[in-house]
Motif scaffolding. Structure first.
Motif, PDB file in Angstrom:
ATOM      1  N   GLU A 345       0.811  -1.129  -0.102  1.00 49.39           N
ATOM      2  CA  GLU A 345      -0.034   0.154  -0.007  1.00 49.39           C
ATOM      3  C   GLU A 345       0.754   1.051  -0.022  1.00 49.39           C
ATOM      4  OE1 GLU A 345      -3.092  -0.314  -0.445  1.00 49.39           O
ATOM      5  OE2 GLU A 345      -3.811  -2.078   0.133  1.00 49.39           O
ATOM      6  N   ALA A 346       2.215   1.105   0.298  1.00 52.17           N
ATOM      7  CA  ALA A 346       2.906   2.264   0.260  1.00 52.17           C
ATOM      8  C   ALA A 346       3.413   2.682  -1.188  1.00 52.17           C
ATOM      9  CB  ALA A 346       4.286   1.718   0.984  1.00 52.17           C
ATOM     10  N   GLN A 351       3.638   5.851  -9.136  1.00 47.02           N
ATOM     11  CA  GLN A 351       4.929   6.526  -8.278  1.00 47.02           C
ATOM     12  C   GLN A 351       6.065   5.546  -8.653  1.00 47.02           C
ATOM     13  OE1 GLN A 351       2.956   5.792  -4.372  1.00 47.02           O
ATOM     14  NE2 GLN A 351       2.431   7.845  -4.171  1.00 47.02           N
ATOM     15  N   LEU A 352       5.793   4.316  -8.710  1.00 43.75           N
ATOM     16  CA  LEU A 352       6.892   3.588  -9.144  1.00 43.75           C
ATOM     17  C   LEU A 352       7.492   3.996 -10.468  1.00 43.75           C
ATOM     18  CD1 LEU A 352       8.861   1.414  -8.764  1.00 43.75           C
ATOM     19  CD2 LEU A 352       7.129  -0.502  -9.662  1.00 43.75           C
ATOM     20  N   GLN A 353       6.656   4.275 -11.561  1.00 43.26           N
ATOM     21  CA  GLN A 353       7.002   4.705 -12.916  1.00 43.26           C
ATOM     22  C   GLN A 353       7.795   5.981 -12.661  1.00 43.26           C
ATOM     23  OE1 GLN A 353       3.711   5.989 -15.186  1.00 43.26           O
ATOM     24  NE2 GLN A 353       4.988   6.415 -17.054  1.00 43.26           N
ATOM     25  N   VAL A 387      17.579  -1.796 -13.885  1.00 42.78           N
ATOM     26  CA  VAL A 387      16.312  -2.278 -13.392  1.00 42.78           C
ATOM     27  C   VAL A 387      16.475  -3.085 -12.060  1.00 42.78           C
ATOM     28  CG1 VAL A 387      14.264  -3.593 -13.622  1.00 42.78           C
ATOM     29  CG2 VAL A 387      14.947  -2.466 -15.447  1.00 42.78           C
ATOM     30  N   TRP A 388      17.424  -3.934 -11.960  1.00 38.88           N
ATOM     31  CA  TRP A 388      17.436  -4.296 -10.552  1.00 38.88           C
ATOM     32  C   TRP A 388      17.807  -3.494  -9.424  1.00 38.88           C
ATOM     33  CZ3 TRP A 388      16.273  -7.411  -6.881  1.00 38.88           C
ATOM     34  CH2 TRP A 388      17.208  -7.757  -5.890  1.00 38.88           C
ATOM     35  N   GLN A 389      18.956  -2.778 -10.058  1.00 38.62           N
ATOM     36  CA  GLN A 389      19.530  -2.014  -8.973  1.00 38.62           C
ATOM     37  C   GLN A 389      18.592  -0.674  -8.426  1.00 38.62           C
ATOM     38  OE1 GLN A 389      22.773   0.165 -11.332  1.00 38.62           O
ATOM     39  NE2 GLN A 389      23.923  -1.645 -10.912  1.00 38.62           N
ATOM     40  N   VAL A 390      17.388  -0.351  -9.598  1.00 34.29           N
ATOM     41  CA  VAL A 390      16.564   0.663  -8.968  1.00 34.29           C
ATOM     42  C   VAL A 390      15.604  -0.069  -7.967  1.00 34.29           C
ATOM     43  CG1 VAL A 390      14.804   2.310  -9.711  1.00 34.29           C
ATOM     44  CG2 VAL A 390      17.226   2.188 -10.697  1.00 34.29           C
ATOM     45  N   LEU A 391      15.005  -1.098  -8.414  1.00 34.54           N
ATOM     46  CA  LEU A 391      13.953  -1.627  -7.624  1.00 34.54           C
ATOM     47  C   LEU A 391      14.604  -2.399  -6.256  1.00 34.54           C
ATOM     48  CD1 LEU A 391      12.240  -3.866 -10.383  1.00 34.54           C
ATOM     49  CD2 LEU A 391      11.324  -1.617  -9.474  1.00 34.54           C
ATOM     50  N   GLU A 392      15.685  -2.613  -6.233  1.00 33.78           N
ATOM     51  CA  GLU A 392      16.342  -3.278  -5.119  1.00 33.78           C
ATOM     52  C   GLU A 392      16.619  -2.252  -4.014  1.00 33.78           C
ATOM     53  OE1 GLU A 392      19.449  -4.419  -2.206  1.00 33.78           O
ATOM     54  OE2 GLU A 392      19.633  -2.967  -4.075  1.00 33.78           O
ATOM     55  N   SER A 393      16.762  -0.845  -4.375  1.00 30.57           N
ATOM     56  CA  SER A 393      17.189   0.071  -3.715  1.00 30.57           C
ATOM     57  C   SER A 393      15.971   0.836  -3.026  1.00 30.57           C
ATOM     58  CB  SER A 393      17.954   1.180  -4.580  1.00 30.57           C
ATOM     59  OG  SER A 393      16.950   1.897  -5.270  1.00 30.57           O
ATOM     60  N   ILE A 394      14.742   0.417  -3.495  1.00 30.52           N
ATOM     61  CA  ILE A 394      13.385   1.059  -3.012  1.00 30.52           C
ATOM     62  C   ILE A 394      13.367   0.667  -1.566  1.00 30.52           C
ATOM     63  CG2 ILE A 394      11.188   1.331  -3.233  1.00 30.52           C
ATOM     64  CD1 ILE A 394      11.420   1.206  -6.071  1.00 30.52           C
ATOM     65  N   ASP A 395      13.216   1.396  -0.663  1.00 31.87           N
ATOM     66  CA  ASP A 395      12.987   0.921   0.736  1.00 31.87           C
ATOM     67  C   ASP A 395      11.817   1.596   1.368  1.00 31.87           C
ATOM     68  OD1 ASP A 395      13.561   0.142   3.459  1.00 31.87           O
ATOM     69  OD2 ASP A 395      14.788   1.958   4.037  1.00 31.87           O
ATOM     70  N   LEU A 396      10.919   0.554   1.389  1.00 31.15           N
ATOM     71  CA  LEU A 396       9.458   0.779   1.901  1.00 31.15           C
ATOM     72  C   LEU A 396       9.381   0.927   3.541  1.00 31.15           C
ATOM     73  CD1 LEU A 396       7.432  -1.368  -0.501  1.00 31.15           C
ATOM     74  CD2 LEU A 396       8.133   1.180  -0.611  1.00 31.15           C
ATOM     75  N   PRO A 397       8.604   1.951   3.903  1.00 27.86           N
ATOM     76  CA  PRO A 397       8.644   1.990   5.255  1.00 27.86           C
ATOM     77  C   PRO A 397       7.796   0.935   5.892  1.00 27.86           C
ATOM     78  CG  PRO A 397       7.151   3.589   4.112  1.00 27.86           C
ATOM     79  CD  PRO A 397       7.897   2.896   3.341  1.00 27.86           C
ATOM     80  N   PRO A 398       8.449   0.567   7.278  1.00 26.25           N
ATOM     81  CA  PRO A 398       7.547  -0.669   7.819  1.00 26.25           C
ATOM     82  C   PRO A 398       6.237  -0.243   8.144  1.00 26.25           C
ATOM     83  CG  PRO A 398       9.063   0.289   9.330  1.00 26.25           C
ATOM     84  CD  PRO A 398       9.548   1.040   7.911  1.00 26.25           C
ATOM     85  N   SER A 399       6.084   1.124   8.215  1.00 24.69           N
ATOM     86  CA  SER A 399       4.466   1.571   8.690  1.00 24.69           C
ATOM     87  C   SER A 399       3.597   1.701   7.533  1.00 24.69           C
ATOM     88  CB  SER A 399       4.709   2.843   9.461  1.00 24.69           C
ATOM     89  OG  SER A 399       5.102   3.887   8.471  1.00 24.69           O
ATOM     90  N   SER A 400       3.958   1.034   6.515  1.00 30.46           N
ATOM     91  CA  SER A 400       2.981   1.222   5.258  1.00 30.46           C
ATOM     92  C   SER A 400       1.737   0.309   5.578  1.00 30.46           C
ATOM     93  CB  SER A 400       3.792   0.544   4.186  1.00 30.46           C
ATOM     94  OG  SER A 400       4.027  -0.614   4.382  1.00 30.46           O
ATOM     95  N   GLY A 401       1.543  -0.458   6.528  1.00 29.79           N
ATOM     96  CA  GLY A 401       0.420  -1.312   6.569  1.00 29.79           C
ATOM     97  C   GLY A 401       0.670  -2.589   6.330  1.00 29.79           C
TER      98      GLY A 401
END
Length: 498
Positions: A345-346, A351-353, A387-401
């Protein structure tokens, strides 16, 4: 009938000698090398008169931008090098006959419908087909009989048709003139076309396939077989999408005698330009040669890269990719299509685009929950690694639900079940006027509402706008989706029938 790739593997030296030729391209080169005096169109005269700023970029191509002069044949009455190039394409793609298209798969889809349907006649179509199929039905004044696609419960996207649904529909409408379906989908999902063709042919009618995203099928052991290799009567491939032809270049392939080819060629002559681009036509000639001679080796390089990327992406808990399963709603999956299915849900697909484009990675298609990456024989190791470098670097917050597992099925499937109050062509011919979208519930749509891409109509002329349809349209409007087919691109208003 043997599959296309098996047929090519068993071909002798004569086959490969023929396929190494590109007769149309070679004829253009030979003509340009004569340094002719062009007293014919186009007016740039092989590049001698052209915008100075852009001339350096265009100049290599302009000497090949010719017209129907001696030795260069005529697309609408092919007897020379275009006929030779189309014959080579038919041989390569496993067809009896192939026609080059410079109006995209759109032209082929429309022409096929005009060939098989007269006014008032029925044609069975996949409800989530491309807008060009609807345009063909409108022009033919035919009657569409919709079959709702199966929905993949894991990703929530509409996949292909079930054989039993098509068979039941044909039993209810034995006077249908053809079945028109899409395979593969934009996302690369496909069905068992061989079994579908067997079902359709039992009713003595042709199976027509919009194979826009499958021009590469059948050219590598890890790719699904093509429509021609699976018994379809006609398929239209966007050779520019997953092949290497220039944009708007497609091919129409034919087999068997269930389609009136004279009507088909007449339709192609009416809907395509009488002055087709020779550089575009030649790129089809070259794309066929490239796929046979070089494409398989390039796929040997690209496919392992994508397989490794999938394995690495599996470590990201917020992301998933479609997987073939024994009881799934699709039976084939194009390994060149990477549908990133967001399970968080984060982050939305839009947004990813934006994140990807910040790093110069430009996706093919985006929705609220998906991002589609389309690889090809031209995809490089650097592309995949980025593609891998960018996707792997995305750090989603643990409070995202937390991460979501989507519950789908009835909702998306029922989207396709609108009440058709009047024929599409009748709705377009009727008096229409705009009203605020919010006030349109219960009214009859007077235009086609098409989120683009992928170009699949969510509402067609003559359908009643019910509460569910209105809510979906309002949601898409809030997401600032681009729409085709509407008079008001912002969808603040919508055209209705009086």
């Amino acid at each position: 009938m043997k599959k296309g790739r098996e047929r090519r593997l068993q071909s002798g030296d004569a086959f490969w000698e023929r396929q190494r030729c590109a007769p149309l391209y070679q004829a253009l080169i030979q003509h340009a090398e004569r340094r002719p005096h062009p007293f014919h169109v186009p007016g740039h005269k092989m590049g001698r008169s052209f915008d100075q700023e852009a001339k350096q970029q265009y100049l290599p191509l302009l000497p090949l931008d010719l017209t129907e002069i001696s030795g260069l044949d005529d697309l609408h009455q092919p007897e020379g090098v275009i006929a030779e190039a189309q014959a080579l394409a038919a041989e390569a793609y496993g067809a009896e006959e192939t026609r080059f298209l410079v109006g995209g798969t759109t032209a082929g889809n429309i022409a096929l419908i005009l060939a098989v349907c007269r006014p008032g006649e029925k044609i069975v179509i996949q409800r989530n087909c491309h807008k060009s199929v609807y345009h063909g039905i409108i022009l033919a004044r035919a009657k569409p009989i919709y079959v709702v696609p199966a929905v993949d419960p894991a990703t929530g996207v509409a996949a292909g048709l079930r054989r039993e649904d098509v068979e039941r529909t044909l039993q209810e409408h034995p006077d249908a003139k053809a079945v028109f379906l899409t395979n593969p989908t934009y996302y690369g999902m496909g069905i068992d076309l061989r079994r579908m063709a067997a079902v359709v042919h039992r009713f003595g009618i042709p199976l027509l396939v919009d194979e826009a995203h499958g021009s590469h099928f059948g050219f590598h052991p890890e790719l699904p077989d093509s429509a021609m290799g699976s018994g379809a009567d006609a398929s239209v491939q966007s050779t520019h999408k997953m092949g290497t032809a220039m944009t708007m270049c497609s091919m129409l392939h034919l087999r068997g005698e269930r389609i009136n080819r004279s009507r088909l060629y007449q339709a192609l002559g009416m809907i395509q330009s009488s002055s087709p681009s020779y550089p575009l036509l030649a790129s089809l000639d070259l794309a066929r040669r490239h796929m046979l001679i070089e494409g398989a080796k390039e796929l040997d390089r690209v496919l392992p890269l994508l397989k490794r990327l999938r394995e690495r992406l599996a470590s990201l808990a917020w992301l998933a990719l479609p997987q073939l399963t024994e009881n799934g709603v699709y039976t084939t999956l194009d390994p060149l299509k990477l549908m990133l299915d967001l399970r968080t849900e984060a982050l939305t697909g839009y947004q990813l685009q934006q994140i990807l484009e910040q790093y110069a990675i430009f996706p093919e298609l985006t929705s609220s929950q998906h991002v589609l990456l389309a690889a090809s024989t031209g995809t490089s190791p650097e592309d995949v690694e980025r593609v891998w470098q960018v996707l792997e670097s995305i750090d989603l917050p643990p409070s995202s639900g937390g991460y979501r597992i989507r519950q789908t099925g009835g909702v998306l499937s029922s989207w396709f079940l609108r009440e058709q109050v009047m024929a599409m062509h009748e709705a377009l011919d009727a008096d229409r006027f705009p009203i605020p979208l919010e006030e349109s519930e219960g009214r009859i749509a007077g235009e086609m509402v098409i989120p683009y891409p992928p170009g699949i109509p969510l509402l067609v002329p003559g359908e009643r706008i019910d509460q569910q349809a209105l809510q979906w349209l309002l949601a898409l409007k809030r997401q600032k989706i681009r729409f085709h087919g509407v008079h008001d691109p912002s969808l603040t208003t919508i055209q209705i029938v009086t």
